[in-house]
Motif scaffolding. Sequence first.
Motif, short mmCIF file in Angstrom:
data_model
loop_
_atom_site.label_atom_id
_atom_site.label_comp_id
_atom_site.label_asym_id
_atom_site.label_seq_id
_atom_site.Cartn_x
_atom_site.Cartn_y
_atom_site.Cartn_z
N ARG A 106 -48.02 -5.55 -58.56
CA ARG A 106 -48.68 -6.66 -59.25
C ARG A 106 -47.71 -7.79 -59.57
NH1 ARG A 106 -53.82 -4.89 -60.83
NH2 ARG A 106 -54.32 -3.19 -59.40
N ALA A 107 -46.42 -7.50 -59.51
CA ALA A 107 -45.36 -8.48 -59.80
C ALA A 107 -44.09 -7.98 -59.14
CB ALA A 107 -45.18 -8.64 -61.31
N VAL A 108 -43.07 -8.82 -59.11
CA VAL A 108 -41.79 -8.42 -58.53
C VAL A 108 -40.72 -8.53 -59.62
CG1 VAL A 108 -40.02 -8.85 -56.77
CG2 VAL A 108 -42.44 -9.21 -56.23
N ALA A 109 -40.11 -7.40 -59.95
CA ALA A 109 -38.99 -7.43 -60.89
C ALA A 109 -37.79 -8.05 -60.19
CB ALA A 109 -38.65 -6.03 -61.38
N ILE A 110 -37.24 -9.09 -60.79
CA ILE A 110 -35.98 -9.68 -60.34
C ILE A 110 -35.01 -9.50 -61.50
CG2 ILE A 110 -34.81 -11.70 -59.46
CD1 ILE A 110 -36.96 -10.77 -57.59
N GLU A 111 -34.07 -8.60 -61.34
CA GLU A 111 -33.22 -8.16 -62.44
C GLU A 111 -31.79 -8.69 -62.26
OE1 GLU A 111 -33.58 -3.83 -62.66
OE2 GLU A 111 -35.43 -4.04 -61.48
N PRO A 112 -31.39 -9.69 -63.03
CA PRO A 112 -29.99 -10.12 -62.97
C PRO A 112 -29.09 -9.04 -63.57
CG PRO A 112 -31.14 -11.27 -64.74
CD PRO A 112 -32.18 -10.46 -64.02
N MET A 113 -28.04 -8.66 -62.84
CA MET A 113 -27.14 -7.59 -63.28
C MET A 113 -25.70 -8.04 -63.07
SD MET A 113 -29.03 -4.16 -61.74
CE MET A 113 -28.41 -4.47 -60.08
N THR A 114 -24.82 -7.69 -63.99
CA THR A 114 -23.41 -8.02 -63.81
C THR A 114 -22.71 -7.03 -62.89
OG1 THR A 114 -22.81 -6.76 -65.79
CG2 THR A 114 -23.27 -9.12 -66.07
N CYS A 115 -23.29 -5.86 -62.70
CA CYS A 115 -22.69 -4.83 -61.85
C CYS A 115 -23.80 -4.04 -61.18
CB CYS A 115 -21.78 -3.91 -62.67
SG CYS A 115 -22.57 -3.12 -64.08
N PRO A 116 -23.50 -3.32 -60.10
CA PRO A 116 -24.52 -2.60 -59.35
C PRO A 116 -24.80 -1.23 -59.95
CG PRO A 116 -22.42 -2.32 -58.28
CD PRO A 116 -22.17 -3.24 -59.45
N PRO A 117 -25.77 -0.50 -59.40
CA PRO A 117 -25.99 0.89 -59.82
C PRO A 117 -24.70 1.71 -59.70
CG PRO A 117 -27.73 0.18 -58.32
CD PRO A 117 -26.70 -0.90 -58.33
N ASN A 118 -24.51 2.61 -60.64
CA ASN A 118 -23.40 3.57 -60.66
C ASN A 118 -22.04 2.92 -60.86
OD1 ASN A 118 -23.06 6.38 -60.71
ND2 ASN A 118 -22.25 6.42 -58.64
N ALA A 119 -22.01 1.72 -61.44
CA ALA A 119 -20.74 1.02 -61.63
C ALA A 119 -19.81 1.74 -62.59
CB ALA A 119 -21.00 -0.40 -62.12
N PHE A 120 -20.35 2.50 -63.55
CA PHE A 120 -19.49 3.25 -64.46
C PHE A 120 -18.67 4.30 -63.70
CE2 PHE A 120 -20.70 2.95 -69.21
CZ PHE A 120 -20.85 1.58 -69.12
#
Length: 309
Positions: free
Chosen positions: A269-283
């Motif tokens: 129904r919508a498109v999430a556009i998520e600004p992130m400073t780092c990618p998945p699993n960055a920790f």
Amino acid sequence: MTPAVSPLTGAQYEIASGDYLAVVTELGAGLRELSHRGRPLIAGYQPDELPPGAAGQLLLPWPNRIDGGRYGVAGTDYQLDLSEPAAQNAIHGLTRWSAWSLASHAPHEVVLRLALLGRTGYPFRLDLEVEYHLSDADGLTVRVTAGNAGTRPAPYGTGSHPYLAAAAPVVDGCELTLPVARWLPADSRGIPSGPAQDVAGTPFDFRAARPVGTVTLDHAFTGLDRDESGVAWARLTCGGTGAALWAGPGYRWLQAFTGDTLDSAHRRRAVAIEPMTCPPNAFVTGTDLLTLEPGDTVTHTWGIQAIGG
């Protein structure tokens, strides 16, 4: 004593400027509603409803996922609670279910704060602040600030989870623009499975506006193309109207999600556009991960504007 009755998301902070209106919640300092001339720019939800699919949530002190919730800092290993138990991940940080305190509230602006104290899995101390500001000229501007108020260096990243909406029951016929050069392969649990790859020649190349079609998106993208002010723009339109999300310096990644795994009321129904400073699993990988030394403060800024009437 009879307790005061309030919705699940707590206090509701409405702000407005010109043709824009937004509502921010005490729960998680989330963006519950954003509209322009009465037209929704994001997929919202009701005050007594938990944010579906993390809609509008603020993601701190990390966005996206940590594999198994396990990571290490300076030779010490930590284990986070698995907030995505089906996939055995820790997801979207530690603050989205917290009650944030009101710092200030003006007709066009609201500022919320949270003291993130140490806990098992994240024994670090952050002071957090988010400012939501509306102007008729520029739409919504969001400033997210973190300060290390503790005694040891703290790993840190941030993201936000708005779902851009256009005037259509599903997004398949809407045009999407993503200003990105590379996409990040991931396994079925959302954990990166290899290096970022060129979007050219793939179904994920939305550098030029084109219909979403049947493409399923739940991917992190990087290599953002920025304008002369250092801002990257993503857009979703249908019939000439829609919303544009901009990400300022420091946001090196965008996660795009078409909601295919959500329930039928919210799927595509919508498109999430998520600004992130780092990618998945960055920790775990350290990719674009920030380390805040005691006394350090960092601010990241993003926003949303209306397209068309």
